[in-house]
Design an enzyme around this catalytic site. Structure first.
Site, PDB file in Angstrom:
ATOM      1  N   HIS A 148      -9.635  10.665  18.332  1.00  0.00           N
ATOM      2  CA  HIS A 148      -8.790  10.476  17.155  1.00  0.00           C
ATOM      3  C   HIS A 148      -8.041  11.738  16.753  1.00  0.00           C
ATOM      4  O   HIS A 148      -6.959  11.658  16.178  1.00  0.00           O
ATOM      5  CB  HIS A 148      -9.595   9.869  16.016  1.00  0.00           C
ATOM      6  CG  HIS A 148      -9.900   8.421  16.299  1.00  0.00           C
ATOM      7  ND1 HIS A 148     -11.154   7.968  16.613  1.00  0.00           N
ATOM      8  CD2 HIS A 148      -9.075   7.360  16.391  1.00  0.00           C
ATOM      9  CE1 HIS A 148     -11.089   6.680  16.869  1.00  0.00           C
ATOM     10  NE2 HIS A 148      -9.842   6.279  16.738  1.00  0.00           N
ATOM     11  N   GLU A 186     -10.222  -5.082  23.154  1.00  0.00           N
ATOM     12  CA  GLU A 186     -10.634  -3.720  23.504  1.00  0.00           C
ATOM     13  C   GLU A 186     -12.086  -3.655  23.968  1.00  0.00           C
ATOM     14  O   GLU A 186     -12.591  -2.591  24.285  1.00  0.00           O
ATOM     15  CB  GLU A 186     -10.399  -2.770  22.325  1.00  0.00           C
ATOM     16  CG  GLU A 186     -11.035  -3.162  21.023  1.00  0.00           C
ATOM     17  CD  GLU A 186     -10.639  -2.245  19.862  1.00  0.00           C
ATOM     18  OE1 GLU A 186     -10.163  -1.135  20.098  1.00  0.00           O
ATOM     19  OE2 GLU A 186     -10.843  -2.660  18.703  1.00  0.00           O
ATOM     20  N   ASP A 189     -10.082   1.983  23.622  1.00  0.00           N
ATOM     21  CA  ASP A 189     -11.481   1.566  23.702  1.00  0.00           C
ATOM     22  C   ASP A 189     -11.763   0.763  24.966  1.00  0.00           C
ATOM     23  O   ASP A 189     -12.829   0.903  25.568  1.00  0.00           O
ATOM     24  CB  ASP A 189     -11.864   0.746  22.464  1.00  0.00           C
ATOM     25  CG  ASP A 189     -12.160   1.655  21.294  1.00  0.00           C
ATOM     26  OD1 ASP A 189     -12.941   2.605  21.469  1.00  0.00           O
ATOM     27  OD2 ASP A 189     -11.598   1.436  20.200  1.00  0.00           O
ATOM     28  N   CYS A 218      -1.481  -1.774  22.009  1.00  0.00           N
ATOM     29  CA  CYS A 218      -1.379  -0.747  20.974  1.00  0.00           C
ATOM     30  C   CYS A 218      -2.165   0.506  21.348  1.00  0.00           C
ATOM     31  O   CYS A 218      -2.169   1.487  20.625  1.00  0.00           O
ATOM     32  CB  CYS A 218      -1.851  -1.292  19.626  1.00  0.00           C
ATOM     33  SG  CYS A 218      -3.528  -1.929  19.680  1.00  0.00           S
TER      34      CYS A 218
HETATM   35  C1  PEP Z   1      -7.514   1.208  20.923  1.00  0.00           C
HETATM   36  O1  PEP Z   1      -8.737   1.222  21.013  1.00  0.00           O
HETATM   37  O2  PEP Z   1      -6.758   1.173  21.919  1.00  0.00           O
HETATM   38  C2  PEP Z   1      -6.865   1.256  19.606  1.00  0.00           C
HETATM   39  C3  PEP Z   1      -5.584   1.054  19.487  1.00  0.00           C
HETATM   40  O3  PEP Z   1      -7.631   1.540  18.526  1.00  0.00           O
HETATM   41  P1  PEP Z   1      -8.248   2.985  18.128  1.00  0.00           P
HETATM   42  O4  PEP Z   1      -7.590   4.027  18.994  1.00  0.00           O
HETATM   43  O5  PEP Z   1      -7.936   3.169  16.691  1.00  0.00           O
HETATM   44  O6  PEP Z   1      -9.682   2.808  18.413  1.00  0.00           O
HETATM   45 MG    MG Z   2      -9.908   0.805  19.293  1.00  0.00          MG
END
Ligand code: PEP
Ligand code: MG
Length: 589
Positions: free
Chosen positions: A201, A443, A467, A514
Site C-alpha cells: 500500500h 481477487e 491480491d 483495478c
Molecule cells: C487489488 O487487490 O488488486 C486491489 C485493487 O485492491 P487493494 O490493492 O486495495 O488490495
Molecule cells: Mg485487494
C-alpha cells in the site's frame, strides 16, 4: 554501496523495487517506525534519583508537545478533532500512573522507560481484555502516550510525523497506511522504504500522490542520516545517497526528460480510449484520497474505476459517520460526473488498521479478518457505509464494489444487506439510488474459479490483481525478499485472468481490472487481446496506457494474447512482451 562511474558518484547506491515513477532530488527526512526498544537493566542505587528526574522531565516535555500539537491540529481540521489530545494530556496527569512508575524506579531500580512501559502495558492489557469498543479505542490512546513519553525519556525529541517542516524525501522502514494519511502530502517529494513490494500500500499511495518511490530497499533507513542529500529514481528503482554535484546535474537532466515525456503524453488527455481498429476500451482511474480527485480528470481518465474508501477510516480515531462519508463521496461524485465512480466498501485489515475499532493482531492478517469479512461481522459499520453510498447514488453515477469476495454466500449476504439499507432509507424518506449497480472484486482464487456463478449475481466484475497474484502464487505482496516471485505475467495468472473474462462475458457482465497490473505497459496488449472491458489505473498511468490503446489494433492484440497464453514461464512472457513494446512504443518506454 559507494559508487563511482562516469556519471554517478555517491556515498551509497541502493537498488530496490521501482514503486512510483519519476525522479526526486531532495533531502532525507527519517520517519521512525512504531517499534520502541526498552532497556531492562537494573539501576545502581546512586542513579535512581536522576532516573526519576528524567521521567518527570519527559512527562513535562510530552505535555507541552501535546499542547502545541493540539493547536496545530485544531487549526488544520477543527477543534472537535483535536479533542483527543485532551485525553492524552489527562493521562499524563493521572497520579496513579505517575506514582506507579516512580515506585518501580525507586523501589525496583528499574529504568524510567522500563517502569513507564510496564505500567502503561498493564492498563493496555486490561482494556484489551474488554469487548466494548469504547475501551478498545482507549488502548490506542494509551499506546500513543506510552510511545511519546518513552521517546522523550530516550532523549529523542522529534515527534516523527509532525516534524516535517520543509519538503523532503521520506525514508522509513515501512510506511503504514495510517502514517501516510497523517503526512502533509504537499511536502513529500518521494519515498524510500526498507520493506514492501510494488503492490504494497505504500507503493500504491506514492503513485496516487504522484511522487517517485522506491520500496524494498532493506537497509536504507539504517544507512542514511537526517538531512542527507538523496536522489530517488522511482522508474528504475534506484536510490543515491549523498551524490556529488555532477551526479545531481545528471539526474536533473533525467528529471527534465521525464517531465518532457509526460508533457507529450498529456496530448492524449482529451482523446478517446479507442484501438486503431475502433474498439472502445474504458479507461478509468483509481483513487485513494479525496483531494486527489482533480488528477483523475487532468490525466484524461473516464471516471473512477476503484475508489478505496479505507483512508476515510484510517484518517480518524473515530468511525466516520454516515453523513461524513456521504459528504466525502459527494465531493468526488460531483467532480467526476457525468462519468461513474465505483466505490469499494471498506477493505480494512491486512496492513490497514484503523484506530476506531479493534482488529486484533492476527497470525496471517492478509488471510484473516479483512475487508468483506469484517463488514459482514460488523454489520453496523457496513450498514452506515452502504447507506452513505446508496445516498450518494442519488447525486450522481455510482456503483458499489465488494472486496475480497471468496464465494457466493458472501455475495448473497451483501445483497441482502444492501436491500435492507435501501428499505431503511425508503422508510425514512431519504433519497437514494434504488437501481445501484453492484460489482465484485475478483481477487481470491476461489472467486476466480467461480467467476461465472458470481457474475450471475452481480452487474460487473473487477479483477484485483494485487491480491489475486499474492493469493494465487502464495507470494506476500508486501515482502521485498520474495518480490522477484510476485509476477503478474506468470502463466498461471494470465490463464486465470482469461478465465475470469470469459466467464463474465458468458454471463453478460462487463469485466474490468483495478489491480496494478492494469497500469503495466507490458500487460496492456495482452489484456486488450483478452477482451478486458475496462482498465482502472493510477491517474499518472492513464496517459501512457491510453496512448498504448490508441496505437494498437485489437486484432493484433488478440493474436499476441493467444501466443502469450502458450508460454510456460513468466520470463518468456516478459521477454516476448518487452520486445514488442520496445519496438512499437519506442518513445514511451
Ligand atoms: C487489488 O487487490 O488488486 C486491489 C485493487 O485492491 P487493494 O490493492 O486495495 O488490495
Ligand atoms: Mg485487494
Amino acid at each position: 554501496m559507494a559508487v563511482k562511474n562516469r556519471k554517478i558518484k555517491c556515498k551509497y547506491f541502493l537498488k530496490g523495487v521501482p514503486a512510483s515513477p519519476g525522479i526526486a532530488i531532495s533531502k532525507v527526512f527519517k520517519l521512525k517506525g512504531e517499534s520502541i526498544r526498552i532497556d531492562p537493566t537494573i539501576l545502581k542505587d546512586s542513579s535512581v534519583d536522576d532516573e526519576v528526574e528524567k521521567f518527570v522531565k519527559a512527562v513535562e516535555r510530552s505535555k507541552s508537545e501535546l499542547k502545541s500539537l493540539q493547536s496545530k491540529v485544531a487549526h488544520r481540521v477543527g477543534q472537535e478533532n483535536a479533542k483527543i489530545f485532551d485525553v492524552h494530556q489527562l493521562l499524563l496527569e493521572d497520579s496513579v500512573i505517575i506514582e506507579e512508575t516512580i515506585n518501580a524506579i525507586t523501589k525496583e531500580n528499574r529504568s524510567a522507560e522500563f517502569a513507564f512501559y510496564n505500567v502503561m502495558q498493564k492498563y493496555e492489557d486490561t482494556l484489551n481484555g474488554s469487548t466494548a469498543d469504547h475501551f478498545q479505542n482507549r488502548t490506542s490512546d494509551l499506546r500513543d502516550v506510552k510511545r511519546r513519553v518513552i521517546r522523550h525519556i530516550q532523549g529523542d525529541r522529534t515527534d516523527h510525523l509532525n516534524q516535517l517542516s520543509g519538503s523532503a524525501v521520506i525514508v522509513t522502514n515501512d510506511l503504514t497506511p495510517s502514517d501516510a494519511v497523517m503526512l502533509d502530502r504537499r511536502k513529500v517529494f518521494g519515498f524510500a522504504t526498507d520493506l514492501g513490494g510494488r503492490t504494497s500500500h505504500a507503493a500504491i499511495m506514492a503513485r496516487s500522490m504522484e511522487v517517485p518511490a522506491v520500496v524494498g530497499l532493506r537497509r536504507v533507513f539504517a544507512l542514511v542520516q537526517e538531512g542527507d542529500r538523496i536522489i530517488i529514481d522511482g522508474s528504475e528503482g534506484k536510490v543515491l545517497v549523498q551524490p556529488d554535484e555532477k551526479t545531481i546535474k545528471h539526474y536533473r537532466q533525467l528529471q527534465e526528460k521525464y517531465y518532457d515525456t509526460n508533457r507529450k503524453l498529456e496530448e492524449v488527455r482529451n482523446l478517446k480510449s479507442l484501438t486503431l481498429d475502433g474498439k472502445e476500451i474504458e479507461l478509468s482511474a483509481n483513487l485513494e484520497f479525496t483531494d486527489e480527485v482533480e488528477s483523475v480528470k487532468s490525466h484524461g481518465a473516464k471516471g473512477v474505476g476503484l475508489y478505496r474508501t479505507d483512508y476515510i477510516y484510517l484518517a480518524k480515531k473515530e468511525l466516520p459517520t454516515e453523513e461524513e462519508q456521504f459528504q466525502e463521496y459527494r465531493k468526488i461524485v460531483k467532480k467526476i460526473a457525468p462519468d461513474s465512480v465505483i466505490i469499494r466498501t471498506m477493505d480494512l485489515g491486512g496492513d490497514k488498521l484503523p484506530e476506531s475499532f479493534l482488529i486484533p493482531p492476527q497470525e496471517n492478517p492478509f488471510l484473516g479478518w479483512r475487508a468483506i469479512r469484517i463488514s459482514l461481522a460488523r454489520k453496523d459499520i457496513f450498514n452506515t457505509q452502504l447507506r452513505a453510498i446508496l445516498r450518494v447514488g442519488a447525486v450522481g453515477n455510482v456503483k458499489i464494489l465488494l472486496p475480497m469476495i471468496s464465494g457466493l454466500d458472501e455475495i448473497h449476504e451483501c445483497k441482502k444487506l444492501i436491500e435492507s439499507a435501501k428499505s431503511e432509507l425508503q422508510k425514512e424518506g431519504i433519497k437514494y439510488d434504488p437501481n445501484i449497480e453492484i460489482g465484485a472484486i475478483i481477487e481470491v482464487p476461489s472467486a476466480a474459479l467461480l467467476a461465472d456463478r458470481i457474475a450471475r449475481e452481480v452487474d460487473f466484475l473487477s479483477i484485483g490483481t494485487n491480491d489475486l497474484v499474492q493469493y494465487l502464487l502464495a507470494v506476500d505482496r508486501g515482502n521485498e525478499r520474495i518480490a522477484y516471485l510476485y509476477q503478474h505475467l506468470h502463466p498461471a495468472v494470465l490463464r486465470m485472468i482469461k478465465q475470469i473474462i470469459v466467464a463474465g462475458h458468458q454471463e453478460g457482465v462487463w469485466v474490468g481490472m483495478c489491480g496494478e497490473m492494469a497500469s503495466d505497459p507490458l500487460a496492456t496488449l495482452i489484456l486488450i487481446g483478452m477482451d478486458l472491458d475496462e482498465f482502472s489505473v493510477s491517474p499518472i498511468a492513464v496517459p501512457e496506457i491510453k496512448k498504448m490503446i490508441r496505437s494498437t489494433e485489437y486484432r493484433e492484440a488478440a493474436r499476441i494474447a493467444k501466443k502469450v497464453l502458450q508460454f510456460e514461464r513468466p520470463s518468456e512472457v516478459e521477454r516476448f512482451m518487452t520486445k514488442i513494446v520496445r519496438k512499437k512504443f519506442k518513445d514511451l518506454i
